[in-house]
Design a protein around this motif. Structure first.
Motif, PDB file in Angstrom:
ATOM      1  N   SER A  89       0.838  -1.191   0.000  1.00  0.00           N
ATOM      2  CA  SER A  89       0.000   0.000   0.000  1.00  0.00           C
ATOM      3  C   SER A  89       0.875   1.244   0.000  1.00  0.00           C
ATOM      4  O   SER A  89       2.091   1.170   0.152  1.00  0.00           O
ATOM      5  N   SER A  90       0.218   2.379  -0.111  1.00  0.00           N
ATOM      6  CA  SER A  90       0.926   3.659  -0.079  1.00  0.00           C
ATOM      7  C   SER A  90       0.908   4.276   1.314  1.00  0.00           C
ATOM      8  O   SER A  90       1.364   5.401   1.489  1.00  0.00           O
ATOM      9  N   HIS A  91       0.397   3.562   2.288  1.00  0.00           N
ATOM     10  CA  HIS A  91       0.297   4.093   3.653  1.00  0.00           C
ATOM     11  C   HIS A  91       1.690   4.336   4.228  1.00  0.00           C
ATOM     12  O   HIS A  91       2.618   3.564   3.990  1.00  0.00           O
ATOM     13  N   GLU A  92       1.839   5.418   5.010  1.00  0.00           N
ATOM     14  CA  GLU A  92       3.152   5.767   5.569  1.00  0.00           C
ATOM     15  C   GLU A  92       3.637   4.762   6.606  1.00  0.00           C
ATOM     16  O   GLU A  92       4.815   4.756   6.956  1.00  0.00           O
ATOM     17  N   GLN A  93       2.765   3.882   7.083  1.00  0.00           N
ATOM     18  CA  GLN A  93       3.147   2.824   8.013  1.00  0.00           C
ATOM     19  C   GLN A  93       3.148   1.451   7.330  1.00  0.00           C
ATOM     20  O   GLN A  93       3.309   0.432   7.992  1.00  0.00           O
ATOM     21  N   GLY A  94       2.986   1.432   6.011  1.00  0.00           N
ATOM     22  CA  GLY A  94       2.957   0.169   5.263  1.00  0.00           C
ATOM     23  C   GLY A  94       4.351  -0.393   5.071  1.00  0.00           C
ATOM     24  O   GLY A  94       5.360   0.281   5.285  1.00  0.00           O
ATOM     25  N   ILE A  95       4.405  -1.639   4.630  1.00  0.00           N
ATOM     26  CA  ILE A  95       5.689  -2.330   4.477  1.00  0.00           C
ATOM     27  C   ILE A  95       6.589  -1.635   3.461  1.00  0.00           C
ATOM     28  O   ILE A  95       7.805  -1.580   3.646  1.00  0.00           O
ATOM     29  N   VAL A  96       6.033  -1.077   2.409  1.00  0.00           N
ATOM     30  CA  VAL A  96       6.848  -0.393   1.402  1.00  0.00           C
ATOM     31  C   VAL A  96       7.524   0.835   2.017  1.00  0.00           C
ATOM     32  O   VAL A  96       8.733   1.044   1.855  1.00  0.00           O
ATOM     33  N   ALA A  97       6.765   1.634   2.751  1.00  0.00           N
ATOM     34  CA  ALA A  97       7.325   2.827   3.395  1.00  0.00           C
ATOM     35  C   ALA A  97       8.354   2.445   4.461  1.00  0.00           C
ATOM     36  O   ALA A  97       9.380   3.125   4.612  1.00  0.00           O
TER      37      ALA A  97
END
Length: 187
Positions: A89-97
């Motif tokens: 996801s694009s969430h700031e707490q997501g794994i990508v971030a």
């Protein structure tokens, strides 16, 4: 975990979070027309288990004697934090971030180690990704893991996880600078 997979109350919060992607599997009842009434979500929770998934729940067994209290605490923690660690996801707490934060912190605070990895064509994120994705569950002793999770609750942030990953690599820096393969780094 059987209760969790069949808990349909998990489906709505996870799939309605705009940044969570919301991918679920739909199945049509056999022998029935493909209508909304005959369509089921599989599994009912909307969360497809994966290798290591139980590692999110195991530490709660150290805290509770009552299985109901343990389950509802685990479910609340999962809905607040853990689903972000295995959902793109694009969430700031997501794994990508969190992966990006790890790489930026390592590059900024340990440039010598970063350069060493890059010269050897080792991607630092490949070393720590399991740590990040599992919230260090299975990688730390239960007492240390629960302290880490207390920090996540206290700061209401998963950003603690990549910070710890960089700290561990920084602590092991001297040894890491002496290895020349990813296999040796992971030992």
């Amino acid at each position: 975990m059987l209760c969790f997979s069949r808990d349909s109350e998990i489906l709505a919060p996870v799939t309605t979070d705009r940044s969570a992607g919301g991918q679920v599997i739909h199945a049509v009842l056999q022998g029935k027309p493909a209508t909304l009434e005959n369509t089921l979500v599989f599994p009912p929770s909307g969360v497809i288990p994966f290798h290591g998934f139980t590692m999110y729940a195991t530490p709660f067994c150290y805290l509770y004697d009552n299985p109901c209290a343990m389950y509802y605490t685990f479910r609340a923690f999962y809905l607040r934090y853990w689903f972000r660690l295995h959902t793109v996801s694009s969430h700031e707490q997501g794994i990508v971030a969190l992966c990006l934060l790890f790489e930026r912190l390592l590059q900024c605070h340990e440039p010598q180690l970063w350069t060493h990895f890059k010269n050897l064509h080792i991607q630092p994120i490949r070393i720590v990704f399991k740590w990040l994705m599992r919230g260090f569950s299975g990688h730390l002793p239960p007492e240390q893991l629960l302290y880490l999770w207390d920090l996540i609750l206290g700061y209401d942030s998963l950003e603690i996880i990549p910070l710890l990953a960089v700290t561990i690599l920084s602590f092991r820096k001297e040894n890491l600078l002496q290895v020349n393969t990813q296999q040796n780094v992971e030992v």
